[in-house]
Write a protein that holds these residues in place. Sequence first.
Motif, PDB file in Angstrom:
ATOM      1  N   ILE A   1       0.837  -1.205   0.000  1.00  0.00           N
ATOM      2  CA  ILE A   1       0.000   0.000   0.000  1.00  0.00           C
ATOM      3  C   ILE A   1       0.869   1.251   0.000  1.00  0.00           C
ATOM      4  O   ILE A   1       0.614   2.201  -0.737  1.00  0.00           O
ATOM      5  N   GLU A   2       1.920   1.236   0.804  1.00  0.00           N
ATOM      6  CA  GLU A   2       2.828   2.386   0.868  1.00  0.00           C
ATOM      7  C   GLU A   2       3.458   2.664  -0.500  1.00  0.00           C
ATOM      8  O   GLU A   2       3.553   3.819  -0.925  1.00  0.00           O
ATOM      9  N   GLN A   3       3.855   1.606  -1.193  1.00  0.00           N
ATOM     10  CA  GLN A   3       4.421   1.759  -2.541  1.00  0.00           C
ATOM     11  C   GLN A   3       3.400   2.399  -3.477  1.00  0.00           C
ATOM     12  O   GLN A   3       3.730   3.305  -4.253  1.00  0.00           O
TER      13      GLN A   3
ATOM     14  N   GLN B   1      -5.069  -7.229  -5.629  1.00  0.00           N
ATOM     15  CA  GLN B   1      -6.454  -7.549  -5.972  1.00  0.00           C
ATOM     16  C   GLN B   1      -7.275  -7.870  -4.722  1.00  0.00           C
ATOM     17  O   GLN B   1      -8.422  -7.450  -4.602  1.00  0.00           O
ATOM     18  N   ARG B   2      -6.689  -8.606  -3.778  1.00  0.00           N
ATOM     19  CA  ARG B   2      -7.400  -8.900  -2.520  1.00  0.00           C
ATOM     20  C   ARG B   2      -7.685  -7.620  -1.740  1.00  0.00           C
ATOM     21  O   ARG B   2      -8.765  -7.471  -1.168  1.00  0.00           O
ATOM     22  N   LEU B   3      -6.728  -6.699  -1.691  1.00  0.00           N
ATOM     23  CA  LEU B   3      -6.929  -5.424  -0.988  1.00  0.00           C
ATOM     24  C   LEU B   3      -8.028  -4.602  -1.656  1.00  0.00           C
ATOM     25  O   LEU B   3      -8.841  -3.980  -0.982  1.00  0.00           O
TER      26      LEU B   3
ATOM     27  N   VAL C   1     -10.206  -2.320   1.140  1.00  0.00           N
ATOM     28  CA  VAL C   1      -9.165  -1.708   1.969  1.00  0.00           C
ATOM     29  C   VAL C   1      -8.599  -0.479   1.275  1.00  0.00           C
ATOM     30  O   VAL C   1      -8.235   0.500   1.916  1.00  0.00           O
ATOM     31  N   MET C   2      -8.535  -0.519  -0.048  1.00  0.00           N
ATOM     32  CA  MET C   2      -7.972   0.600  -0.805  1.00  0.00           C
ATOM     33  C   MET C   2      -8.638   0.692  -2.172  1.00  0.00           C
ATOM     34  O   MET C   2      -9.314  -0.236  -2.610  1.00  0.00           O
ATOM     35  N   GLN C   3      -8.418   1.826  -2.806  1.00  0.00           N
ATOM     36  CA  GLN C   3      -8.795   2.075  -4.185  1.00  0.00           C
ATOM     37  C   GLN C   3      -7.569   2.650  -4.878  1.00  0.00           C
ATOM     38  O   GLN C   3      -6.756   3.304  -4.238  1.00  0.00           O
TER      39      GLN C   3
END
Length: 145
Positions: free
Chosen positions: A9-11, A39-41, A46-48
Amino acid sequence: MDDVSKAIIEQLQEDGRRPYATIGRAVGLSEAAVRQRVQRLLDAGVMQIVAVTDPMQLGFPRQAMVGVRTSGDLESTSDRLAEIAEVDYVVITAGSFDLLTEVVARNDDHLMEILKEIRAVDGVVSTETFVYLRLRKQTYSWGTA
């Protein structure tokens, strides 16, 4: 969420278009493993991955936060405010306002039109507008440290 997912996510927070192979090298996974985790996130909400635009560069130099006091059903009032195109977010709050909305406008006249539209929504009792003079910080990097 484990440390590897946080690192992925940070990347992506640094560059949403960063190749999975590059991310994999940074976090110690294969490209395929990164692709699966991303893809799971995404599937879990959890994110977009989105393009973040600069409203000023797109012809919307006037931004404001509008505090809204309501009566009646807060959920339906917030849903109706969220339907206004120039409203980019609506937050249900605790405190002196029931809702906070952020709006973007082409100019002051357009802002006045938006405020009229907000005030016309059923359940809106009063508003207070905070016009942005200069944006000093905007970040989307929470949740990874």
